[in-house]
Design a protein around this motif. Sequence first.
Motif, PDB file in Angstrom:
ATOM      1  N   LYS A 114       0.936   6.451  -5.952  1.00 38.59           N
ATOM      2  CA  LYS A 114       1.817   6.232  -7.102  1.00 38.59           C
ATOM      3  C   LYS A 114       1.343   6.990  -8.325  1.00 38.59           C
ATOM      4  CE  LYS A 114      -0.281   1.843  -8.695  1.00 38.59           C
ATOM      5  NZ  LYS A 114      -1.318   1.656  -7.653  1.00 38.59           N
TER       6      LYS A 114
ATOM      7  N   GLY B  15       5.897   2.565   0.998  1.00 40.36           N
ATOM      8  CA  GLY B  15       4.729   1.716   1.110  1.00 40.36           C
ATOM      9  C   GLY B  15       4.762   0.873   2.370  1.00 40.36           C
TER      10      GLY B  15
ATOM     11  N   SER C 222       0.846  -1.194   0.000  1.00 40.51           N
ATOM     12  CA  SER C 222       0.000   0.000   0.000  1.00 40.51           C
ATOM     13  C   SER C 222       0.885   1.249   0.000  1.00 40.51           C
ATOM     14  CB  SER C 222      -0.905   0.000   1.238  1.00 40.51           C
ATOM     15  OG  SER C 222      -1.770   1.115   1.220  1.00 40.51           O
ATOM     16  N   HIS C 223       0.859   1.992  -1.107  1.00 37.09           N
ATOM     17  CA  HIS C 223       1.694   3.181  -1.217  1.00 37.09           C
ATOM     18  C   HIS C 223       1.286   4.247  -0.202  1.00 37.09           C
ATOM     19  CE1 HIS C 223       2.903   1.460  -5.093  1.00 37.09           C
ATOM     20  NE2 HIS C 223       3.953   2.267  -5.011  1.00 37.09           N
TER      21      HIS C 223
ATOM     22  N   HIS D 129      -6.006  -2.487   2.869  1.00 37.67           N
ATOM     23  CA  HIS D 129      -5.732  -1.732   1.645  1.00 37.67           C
ATOM     24  C   HIS D 129      -7.024  -1.236   1.009  1.00 37.67           C
ATOM     25  CE1 HIS D 129      -4.509  -1.194  -2.652  1.00 37.67           C
ATOM     26  NE2 HIS D 129      -3.479  -0.620  -2.063  1.00 37.67           N
TER      27      HIS D 129
END
Length: 251
Positions: free
Chosen positions: A186, A199, A181-182, A207
Motif C-alpha cells: 500500500k 489483499g 495483507s496487501h 502477516h
Amino acid sequence: MKKKETQLIPHPEWVGGIDFNKPEPDPCLKLNKGTLTQIANAYDSHAFLDAEGVLWILGNKLNIVLRTSTTIAKFIVDGISDDDKTIIESKAFVRGAEINSQITREIEKSGLNDRGHYLRFSEGCLNNIRDSYTAKAIRGEAEERYNKELSRLKSKRINNFNIKHDELTGELLVKKTSEFSHIRSKKVFKQFALYIENGLIVNKGTHDQITKEGIIDENQLQFFCEQKGWKTDWYNYYIDFLRETYNENED
C-alpha cells in the motif's frame, strides 16, 4: 498581483482559486513586473487541487511557467507520461510534481541569465501552492478517508468471500487478530490499496512473516509462498483482477 482571468473548474471534485503567497524576488535583479505578474496569474487561474490534494496545472500554460515557447511547451506536455498527466474535456493537465521537475531541469540549463530568475519565481509559486493551507487541509481530509477505508478492508473481504481460513497457509483463521495483507504494498502502490482484491486475509503470524520479508508485489509474494509451501492459487485470481481493472499483464 491580482487575478486577470475568470477561473473555470475543470472537474467537480477539484478546487481552484488557491490562496498562496507570491515569492518576493530580490529587487536588485530588476525583473520585469509584467512577466512576474503573468507567471503568478498562470498559477492563480490555472492551478487546481484534486480531492487528494494533488496539484495540477493546465498544460497549455506551461510555456508561461517554464518560460519557453508554446511549441516547446507542447512538446514537453506530449512527452509526459499518463501517470503525470490527465485529459479533461480535451485539455491536458499536468501534475505539479512533474512541472517542478521540468522547472528544475530548465534552471540547471539557464546559467546566470534572467530566465533562471523567472524560473525560480515560478518554482516558488508552485511550491507555495503545494504547501498552502488549502492544500494541506485537503490532503489531511483525504488521509482520514483513506485510513478509514483501510480499516474496513479486513471485514469487507471476510464478509464478501466468507473466509474461514488463512488464505495462504490454510490454517483456521483467528478472526480477531487476523490481518488484511496487501499483495501489492500500500505504500508503493497506493492506487491499489483500497481494493479488497489487492489483499488476502491471513493470521497475524503469517502477516508478520510477509512483513519481515519485505514483500512488495505479487511476484515476490508468489515466490515467497512457493518457498514456504503456502497456497499460490490466489495468484491467477489476482492477475485476472489486474487485467480487468487496470488492463495489466495483457499479451
